[in-house]
Scaffold this active site. Structure first.
Site, short mmCIF file in Angstrom:
data_model
loop_
_atom_site.label_atom_id
_atom_site.label_comp_id
_atom_site.label_asym_id
_atom_site.label_seq_id
_atom_site.Cartn_x
_atom_site.Cartn_y
_atom_site.Cartn_z
N GLY A 123 0.85 -1.20 0.00
CA GLY A 123 0.00 0.00 0.00
C GLY A 123 0.88 1.24 0.00
CG PHE A 124 -0.93 5.04 -0.18
CD1 PHE A 124 -0.60 5.59 -1.42
CD2 PHE A 124 -2.27 4.77 0.09
CE1 PHE A 124 -1.58 5.85 -2.37
CE2 PHE A 124 -3.25 5.03 -0.85
CZ PHE A 124 -2.91 5.57 -2.09
CB VAL A 146 4.86 0.06 9.57
CG1 VAL A 146 4.31 1.45 9.28
CG2 VAL A 146 6.37 0.05 9.36
NE ARG A 174 -1.43 6.28 15.11
CZ ARG A 174 -1.36 7.54 15.54
NH1 ARG A 174 -1.85 7.88 16.71
NH2 ARG A 174 -0.77 8.46 14.81
NE ARG A 213 3.03 12.61 11.49
CZ ARG A 213 2.27 11.52 11.46
NH1 ARG A 213 1.93 10.90 12.58
NH2 ARG A 213 1.84 11.04 10.30
N GLY A 220 4.04 0.90 2.29
CA GLY A 220 4.94 -0.14 1.78
C GLY A 220 5.62 0.27 0.49
CG HIS A 231 2.10 5.64 16.90
ND1 HIS A 231 2.65 6.88 16.64
CD2 HIS A 231 1.56 5.24 15.72
CE1 HIS A 231 2.45 7.18 15.38
NE2 HIS A 231 1.79 6.22 14.81
CG ASP A 239 4.64 9.85 17.21
OD1 ASP A 239 3.86 10.15 16.27
OD2 ASP A 239 4.41 8.92 18.00
CG ASN A 256 -4.80 -3.58 10.87
OD1 ASN A 256 -5.43 -3.98 9.88
ND2 ASN A 256 -4.39 -2.34 10.99
#
Ligand SMILES: NC(=O)c1ccc[n+]([C@@H]2O[C@H](COP(=O)([O-])OP(=O)(O)OC[C@H]3O[C@@H](n4cnc5c(N)ncnc54)[C@H](O)[C@@H]3O)[C@@H](O)[C@H]2O)c1
Length: 307
Positions: free
Chosen positions: A9-10, A116, A86, A149, A12, A173, A146, A93
């Site tokens: 995906g994005f 991740v 999350r 950011r 990966g 997280h 984090d 997941n």
């Protein structure tokens, strides 16, 4: 060196691109969707003559292609949608993580696994439990992101270059992220000397909400440029054996008075994975927050047994 990225995906696919561009070894990109990793890998190989990278990338749906990996980065799983925490991803997941571990471990029994997928701390614990690997070979990516950011928000607020800003976040997280104002510096000066208490708190809260801020803009998924850069920084420290100290989700064995739980702490990374959990000088308040974050993760990990 061979790195497998599970989930194309994005996060990966951008991680695969960064691994190639940084020359960190060959890459295998795997996904359950037929054609997706193959198409992305072909596209990435077609960029090699322009970018000038030597390593190769293979896209596949077959785990036999991942055998002999030195590092396995797991990005498989659902990302957040607007309004989701999350933790809302835990049930879905967890099943994906168990499936990925069962498939990837037999061919790469000596790999270092970097998780991740969210919720990060709990998925890292699950990957360690399900793989049976020594805990120093299973770690999670959150603190590098984090901290990046936070460093960007500080730089933006003060109108300085991000390169002059140092800051580290620990804990979990999410809401229980622990900011360390005393350890944040701007061009060598302690951050608390440069901004007032209220600004400090705004910077930390924006960091805690950093993922949600991007989800609210994108609406159909979550961040991936900074997350992929962060996980590749961890891979780089491992494959080049740099011994860099990065904030990662690591297994604790008594450091900071915390034991037998995964939580965000500074760790020395090298070919052995997490080679040491580094103990910073924390004050009572910072220690209390870190221990609280660890207990929150421990409670959620206990819930995993029911899923
Ligand atoms: N730790 C962090 O700081 C951080 C940052 C960003 C994203 N994330 C998390 O990373 C994960 C991936 O995010 P994304 O934006 O790339 O999502 P995405 O939806 O773009 O990609 C996920 C990919 O996983 C694949 N997948 C699903 N089940 C699989 C399985 N069993 N085996 C192999 N592949 C499988 C999907 O087909 C998809 O291609 C999410 O859980 C997201 O929350 C974590």
């Amino acid at each position: 060196m061979k790195t497998t990225v599970v989930g194309s995906g994005f996060v990966g696919q951008t991680a695969a691109m960064r691994l190639l561009e940084k020359g960190l070894g060959d890459v295998v990109l795997i996904d359950i969707i037929e054609g997706k990793p193959q198409g992305l890998a072909l596209d990435l190989m077609e960029a090699a003559p322009v970018e000038g990278y030597e390593p190769t990338v293979v896209g596949t749906n077959d785990y036999t292609d991942t055998a002999g990996s030195d590092v396995v980065v797991i990005t498989a799983g659902f990302p957040r949608q607007p309004g989701m925490s999350r933790m809302d991803l835990l049930g879905k997941n967890a099943g994906i993580m168990r499936d990925v571990i069962a498939n990837v471990v037999p061919g790469s029994p000596d790999a270092i696994i970097i998780v991740v997928s969210n919720p990060l701390d709990e998925m890292t614990f699950l990957a360690a439990e399900a793989s049976g690997f020594p805990k120093q070979r299973v770690l999670g990516m959150a603190g590098v992101l984090d901290s990046a950011r936070l460093r960007y928000f500080i730089a933006e607020k003060l109108g300085v270059s991000t390169t002059g800003v140092e800051a580290m976040t620990l804990g979990s997280h999410g809401e229980a992220m622990v900011a360390l104002p005393r350890h944040a510096t701007v061009n060598g000066k302690p951050l608390p000397e440069l901004v007032d208490e209220q600004t400090l708190e705004q910077l930390f809260q924006r960091t805690r909400d950093g993922g949600a801020e991007i989800v609210a803009f994108l609406k159909t998924g979550s961040a991936y440029y900074a997350p992929s850069a962060s996980v590749v920084a961890m891979v780089e420290a491992i494959v080049k054996d740099t011994k860099a100290v990065l904030p990662v989700c690591a297994w604790t064995t008594g450091e900071y008075g915390i034991r037998d739980v995964y939580v965000g702490v500074p760790a020395k990374l090298g070919r052995g994975g997490v080679e040491e959990v580094v103990e910073l000088d924390l004050n009572d308040d910072e220690l209390a927050k870190l221990r609280e974050a660890a207990e929150g993760i421990r409670a959620k990990c206990a819930d995993l047994a029911q899923l």
